[in-house]
Design an enzyme around this catalytic site. Structure first.
Site, short mmCIF file in Angstrom:
data_model
loop_
_atom_site.label_atom_id
_atom_site.label_comp_id
_atom_site.label_asym_id
_atom_site.label_seq_id
_atom_site.Cartn_x
_atom_site.Cartn_y
_atom_site.Cartn_z
N GLY A 215 3.68 15.46 1.90
CA GLY A 215 3.19 14.93 0.63
C GLY A 215 1.97 14.06 0.82
CB SER A 216 0.77 11.21 -1.17
OG SER A 216 0.68 11.94 -2.38
#
Length: 494
Positions: A215-216
């Site tokens: 993810g981020s």
């Protein structure tokens, strides 16, 4: 008559020579094959006829041996078994070994040639030496902080010392007690079936053996690639990014959970975690340079050993531009182990230099003499010092003004990045909460620690804030323990 006696004597001599040659063949050339044969019980009996060497944490043994009084005399014992299981693994008379118990089995069992005073004599005579000890790099206070922080949550923590690559904490939750697997009775086989059949998979080392969608938190790598390739030259300048952003070659419109992403600068987009800005940057940097940047951090490396093998973290090398854009925000087929993401944070904290991680500081024989001082691994430049300095600035901004505030530590400079990784069919699975970070005492030029935390079953929403609220407090406690170890700070969030 004399002639017959001579012929019989010659035949006897030939038979005797044949017996000697065969004995030499069995005892010298084929000895290893016979030793390894499952039908040969002598090797197993000899293996457990003496205590096994110790695994050490901060100089103290966390393993031992118990005299069972049976034919397989000595069974393995573990102190704080669930706490250190992701480090030691298990040593079982029925099921073999895992993790450090397997990687350093020769030292612990006494069969490694490094333990021999005269290897040239021990090898043909098959002399059995006392087991040696394996000193780990684990810091017990940091290990306990990570273990307590995860509690009953499913997830993992990896912490490394950026300058040296020493692994300071390695925790996987849920864990298990390797004592239950040590012997050879029915209770051991019952425990084996129960642990392997458990829905929450306690025997899976999530810190090094499971690769998650990052993810981020992968945006650290994308930012490094954008700055190294000079697609971005000023982290405070607008990026001319629309919100939403249409993925190249598709009609798919990518949006953001956060507000303020339209035309945001790289620094602002990093703090509020704008998917649109980083997806567009990934597409502009392109597949070749994105993959090259990821590989400098350790992605796609199938050779990493600590000394246990580590599952490879992956960044695709055959994608179209829209897939590169998604990979740049830690989606599509991008995966990372917690140890890999701790390495990313460590490289940022260490001025762009990535030192390969390791778990064993050294090994000694039964009399305490060092026979191996530990690995000597070459560091390499994952990014330039100026790029690392800009990433440090952006990660500090996340902790001071963004979603990573719960990782702040009084008296220390802390940088971090939150993330929530969606997964499952149509991203319907409970999101994984991520936080990666590093900490440096304010009066020090050297970073004390880099940490990665992932929580699988967090009661998280689908924004990047969940990594800050669920995973960041765990990272805070681990970093605070590292700073206390160095005598630098107290704990307590700012």
């Amino acid at each position: 008559m004399i002639r017959c006696i001579r012929q019989i004597a010659a035949i006897c001599v030939l038979l005797l020579l044949a017996l000697l040659v065969n004995a030499a063949r069995v005892q010298v050339w084929e000895a290893d094959a016979y030793t390894a044969n499952p039908a040969n019980r002598r090797a197993t009996l000899a293996r457990y006829a003496q205590p096994r060497g110790a695994v050490l944490v901060a100089g103290r043994p966390v393993t031992g041996s118990r005299d069972s009084g049976g034919r397989l005399r000595y069974e393995r014992t573990y102190t704080d078994g669930p706490l250190y299981a992701p480090v030691t693994g298990y040593s079982s008379q029925l099921y073999g070994t895992s993790l450090l118990e397997r990687a350093e089995d020769g030292i612990l069992a006494g069969t490694d040639d490094r333990l021999a005073t005269f290897p040239w004599w021990d090898r043909p005579t098959h002399g059995h030496r006392p087991g040696g000890s394996v000193a780990t790099s684990i810091d017990p206070a940091m290990q306990r902080a990570a273990f307590r922080g995860l509690g009953r949550k499913k997830g993992a923590v990896a912490a490394v010392e950026p300058r040296t690559g020493r692994i300071l904490a390695l925790v996987s939750s849920p864990s298990y007690d390797p004592n239950t697997l040590a012997g050879n009775g029915t209770s051991v086989s019952d425990s084996w079936r129960r642990l392997n059949g458990a829905r929450r998979r306690p025997m899976l080392n999530r810190a090094i053996r499971k690769a998650y969608p990052p993810g981020s938190v992968f945006k650290v790598v994308t930012a490094a690639a954008a700055l190294e390739s000079r697609r971005v030259t000023d982290i405070d300048a607008p990026t001319d990014t629309p919100d939403p952003y249409t993925l190249p070659g598709t009609a798919t419109r990518l949006g953001n959970s956060a507000k303020g992403c339209h035309n945001a600068s790289l620094k602002d987009a990093f703090r509020i975690s704008c998917n649109t800005v980083f997806a567009r940057l990934g597409a502009r940097v392109g597949l070749y340079e994105m993959a090259e940047a990821a590989e400098r951090f350790g992605f796609n490396d199938r050779r990493l050993r600590i000394p246990s093998p580590v599952a490879p973290s992956t960044f695709g090398t055959q994608m179209d531009t829209s897939q590169v854009a998604l990979s740049a925000i830690g989606q599509f087929d991008t995966t990372a182990t917690p140890l890999q993401m701790a390495m990313v944070a460590a490289a940022v904290a260490n001025g762009g230099i990535l030192t390969p991680p390791y778990l064993v500081d050294g090994v000694t024989n039964a009399w305490g003499t060092t026979v191996d001082a530990g690995p000597q691994r070459s560091a390499h430049q994952a990014m330039g010092p100026s790029v690392a300095a800009q990433l440090q600035e952006m990660m500090v901004d996340v902790v001071e003004h963004g979603s990573g505030k719960q990782a702040a530590i009084k008296g220390a400079t802390v940088g971090g990045k939150t993330g929530t990784a969606q997964h499952g069919p149509r991203n319907e699975g409970v999101p994984y909460a991520w936080f990666i970070s590093w900490a440096r005492a304010e009066d020090s030029s050297d970073p004390a620690v880099a940490v990665a935390v992932v929580v699988e079953d967090a009661a998280a929403d689908r924004s990047d804030i969940s990594g800050g609220s669920i995973a960041a407090p765990i990272a805070h406690d681990v970093m605070a323990a590292a700073l206390r170890r160095d005598g630098r700070i107290g704990a307590g969030p700012q």
